[in-house]
Design an enzyme around this catalytic site. Structure first.
Site, mmCIF file in Angstrom:
data_model
loop_
_atom_site.group_PDB
_atom_site.id
_atom_site.type_symbol
_atom_site.label_atom_id
_atom_site.label_comp_id
_atom_site.label_asym_id
_atom_site.label_seq_id
_atom_site.Cartn_x
_atom_site.Cartn_y
_atom_site.Cartn_z
ATOM 1 N N ARG A 129 10.832 -31.755 19.397
ATOM 2 C CA ARG A 129 10.020 -32.764 18.585
ATOM 3 C C ARG A 129 8.464 -32.815 18.892
ATOM 4 O O ARG A 129 7.497 -32.917 18.165
ATOM 5 C CB ARG A 129 10.538 -34.125 18.492
ATOM 6 C CG ARG A 129 11.638 -34.249 17.476
ATOM 7 C CD ARG A 129 12.386 -35.448 17.466
ATOM 8 N NE ARG A 129 13.974 -35.237 17.541
ATOM 9 C CZ ARG A 129 14.874 -35.711 18.307
ATOM 10 N NH1 ARG A 129 14.733 -36.709 19.239
ATOM 11 N NH2 ARG A 129 16.019 -35.276 18.339
ATOM 12 N N GLU A 167 19.669 -38.051 13.386
ATOM 13 C CA GLU A 167 20.763 -37.127 13.335
ATOM 14 C C GLU A 167 21.407 -37.150 14.818
ATOM 15 O O GLU A 167 22.645 -37.158 14.820
ATOM 16 C CB GLU A 167 20.182 -35.624 13.031
ATOM 17 C CG GLU A 167 20.203 -35.470 11.700
ATOM 18 C CD GLU A 167 19.656 -33.980 11.244
ATOM 19 O OE1 GLU A 167 20.505 -33.283 10.895
ATOM 20 O OE2 GLU A 167 18.466 -33.733 11.921
ATOM 21 N N GLU A 168 20.530 -36.882 15.876
ATOM 22 C CA GLU A 168 20.934 -36.831 17.200
ATOM 23 C C GLU A 168 21.812 -38.260 17.645
ATOM 24 O O GLU A 168 22.736 -38.207 18.119
ATOM 25 C CB GLU A 168 19.756 -37.052 17.970
ATOM 26 C CG GLU A 168 19.989 -36.419 19.481
ATOM 27 C CD GLU A 168 19.096 -36.169 20.522
ATOM 28 O OE1 GLU A 168 17.748 -36.574 20.007
ATOM 29 O OE2 GLU A 168 19.055 -35.968 21.634
ATOM 30 N N GLY A 169 21.329 -39.512 17.223
ATOM 31 C CA GLY A 169 22.135 -40.596 17.386
ATOM 32 C C GLY A 169 23.363 -40.440 16.552
ATOM 33 O O GLY A 169 24.297 -40.886 17.332
#
Ligand SMILES: *[C@@H]1O[C@H](CO)[C@@H](O)[C@H](O)[C@H]1NC(C)=O
Ligand SMILES: *[C@@H]1O[C@H](CO)[C@@H](O)[C@H](O)[C@H]1NC(C)=O
Ligand SMILES: *[C@@H]1O[C@H](CO)[C@@H](O)[C@H](O)[C@H]1NC(C)=O
Ligand SMILES: *[C@@H]1O[C@H](CO)[C@@H](O)[C@H](O)[C@H]1NC(C)=O
Length: 494
Positions: A129, A167-169
């Site tokens: 990112r 999304e990661e969370g």
């Protein structure tokens, strides 16, 4: 007063019929759950391309049960040699090459007949990112090179991409609760039920470049930006989730160093309370500002100096310094707010803290549920140790890592206490864990489960919910009635 032979016969008949009814009921419960065929095994793999390193996770599950919770398990993890893929910005083909050894390993583990059907993904997180912000051309080239490499293997490759912080969370939260069977539980009689008092865990993830917090708050989530909604096994979930870019361990420490040198005479050694007492090294001034997380703080003069830093190993001062990297002022006047003006309702319920939260606390032997005062004092003692002694005590530990445990541990404290606002009372609701059900906790499993539709949004026919409890109650009631009837008969004959 004895029973005559006719009465005895009647009694025996009654007892026999009660027993057979009970057996029939139990059998009817068990029968439907029986595994009809020896199941085949399916495999899947996900590359977790983090900011400081890449790991390949290989999962497996029985084909006939693929929509059930808790059946996917981790077969193997392969750690990719070298740094994270974002470090190959100047040499993208080498990012692809770095994955080869783990791909070869995977081909040795997944049997040939299982390879073609094995979904394979690469998800890149905060390191990419940041590269994407810094140089989009470079990040696209890196992704295209890793895709080229994975495509050469006979698996069902479904793409390499940068996943969002949200999304990661969310996927980390799904992974934990899937592994702990908080969505559905395998229960007596071989049925899947939703646990009555759903014990849903929150997720705390700490990487090198970002950190994520995800949980179900008590209050309505007021800011839709920090909310993720999904339906799993027929039930809707609304979770609070936020990812802070630049607040992973490594980027946070870079920010800490920037704060430490700010306004100082750089020709003199700079004291860093977060490094062990007696530690000394020289760093290039430019290296402090080479990240999108710190570039805005760069002084306008040319950054040609070398800076000498010396550790002083003082936890209290280290925490004070670390607190300056958070922008708490944007939260002034807001009721529920962590930092940078980001909405966050009060933390509630139990949490799993994994990845770097775990690694840092595990090194300090702080993962067995110690209370907050113990944790603080252990960190304080550790930080105050002299650098030479520390190296002698941990000769096998890499120097660059050993140097940073004090800083990282204090960073974990400020993040959990000052930013997320845990306190002494709810500290013990956090479990520092690496694995659950023999599977590593992280976003990768949740990602694969979602992209392969292995967590259906609607409950399948085999999943019982409340009606299952009604069923149990009915069985219990029938048995009780029969037993009572029997008792009355016996009394009558007497
Ligand atoms: C799992 O669910 C998907 C979609 O909901 C369905 O197509 C598939 O047949 C299911 N698989 C099994 C083994 O039940
Ligand atoms: C971005 O990365 C590409 C590929 O490595 C490189 O050729 C280019 O010079 C970089 N651009 C900047 C502005 O750094
Ligand atoms: C953690 O415990 C192990 C085993 O008891 C010990 O060898 C090690 O020194 C401890 N680590 C720290 C940082 O105290
Ligand atoms: C999972 O994938 C579906 C599309 O298949 C998407 O709509 C949904 O938002 C995803 N779930 C999460 C948690 O991101």
């Amino acid at each position: 007063m004895g029973l005559d032979s006719k009465q005895v016969a009647l009694l025996v008949l009654l007892v026999a019929s009660v027993i057979s009814v009970v057996i029939a009921l139990i059998l009817s419960l068990v029968k439907s759950s029986e595994v009809p065929l020896p199941p085949g095994t399916k495999y899947g793999m996900v590359f977790d391309a983090g900011s400081s390193h890449t790991s390949l996770f290989i999962y497996q599950w029985p084909t006939d049960k693929e929509n059930n919770t808790g059946v996917v398990s981790q077969t193997h993890v392969c750690d990719v040699e070298g740094p994270g893929i974002s470090s190959y910005a100047n040499d993208p083909p080498s990012a692809g090459k770095s994955l080869v050894a783990c791909l070869e390993e995977a081909m040795n583990i997944i049997p040939p007949e299982g390879q073609r059907g094995a979904p394979a993904y690469l998800g890149a997180t905060a390191g990419m990112r940041l590269l994407d912000l810094k140089n989009k051309t470079a990040s696209d080239m890196v992704l295209s090179e890793v895709s080229k490499t994975i495509s050469r293997y006979p698996v069902d490759f479904r793409g390499a991409r940068i996943i969002s912080g949200k999304e990661e969370g969310s996927y980390g939260w799904i992974t934990i609760n899937y592994l702990l069977e908080s969505f559905m539980k395998y229960s007596f009689g071989g049925r899947w039920v939703r646990p009555v008092s759903s014990k849903i865990y929150g997720a705390l993830d700490l990487g090198g470049a970002s950190t994520q917090i995800s949980f179900i708050p008590k209050v309505e989530i007021a800011d839709p930006e920090q909310r993720a909604d999904f339906k799993l096994y027929g039930f809707p979930y609304s979770i609070y989730t936020h990812s802070f870019l630049c607040y992973g361990q490594n980027q946070a420490l870079k920010q800490m160093l920037v704060k430490a040198v700010e306004g100082k005479d750089l020709s003199q050694p700079i004291n860093i309370p977060c490094y062990p007492a007696g530690y000394k090294s020289t760093i290039a001034q430019a290296s402090l500002y080479n990240s999108p997380c710190t570039v805005k703080s760069a002084p306008s003069s040319s950054l040609v100096q070398d800076i000498t830093i010396t550790g002083t190993g003082n936890s209290t001062q280290c925490q004070d310094l670390l607190k300056t990297i958070y922008d708490f002022s944007s939260c002034t006047g807001k009721e529920f707010c962590s930092f940078e003006g980001i909405y966050q309702p009060p933390v509630v319920g139990k949490f799993f803290a994994f990845s770097a939260f775990f690694y840092t606390f595990d090194f300090l032997n702080l993962t067995s549920g110690q209370d907050l005062p113990t944790v603080k004092s252990r960190i304080q003692t550790f930080c105050a140790q002299d650098w030479t002694e520390l190296q002698a005590s941990f000769p096998k530990e890499r120097t660059d890592r050993l140097r940073e445990y004090c800083a990282n541990a204090n960073y974990v404290l400020t993040l959990l206490l000052d930013a997320y606002k845990f306190n002494e009372n709810n500290w013990n609701s956090i479990s520092f864990m690496k694995q659950a059900a023999d599977t590593d906790i992280g976003w990768t499993l949740g990602y694969m489960l979602n992209l392969t539709n292995m967590i259906p949004s609607e409950a399948s026919a085999s999943v019982r919910t409340q009606s299952y409890d009604v069923w149990i109650a009915a069985v219990f009631f029938i048995v009780l009635t029969l037993a009572l009837g029997l008792l009355m008969l016996v009394l009558y004959f007497r």
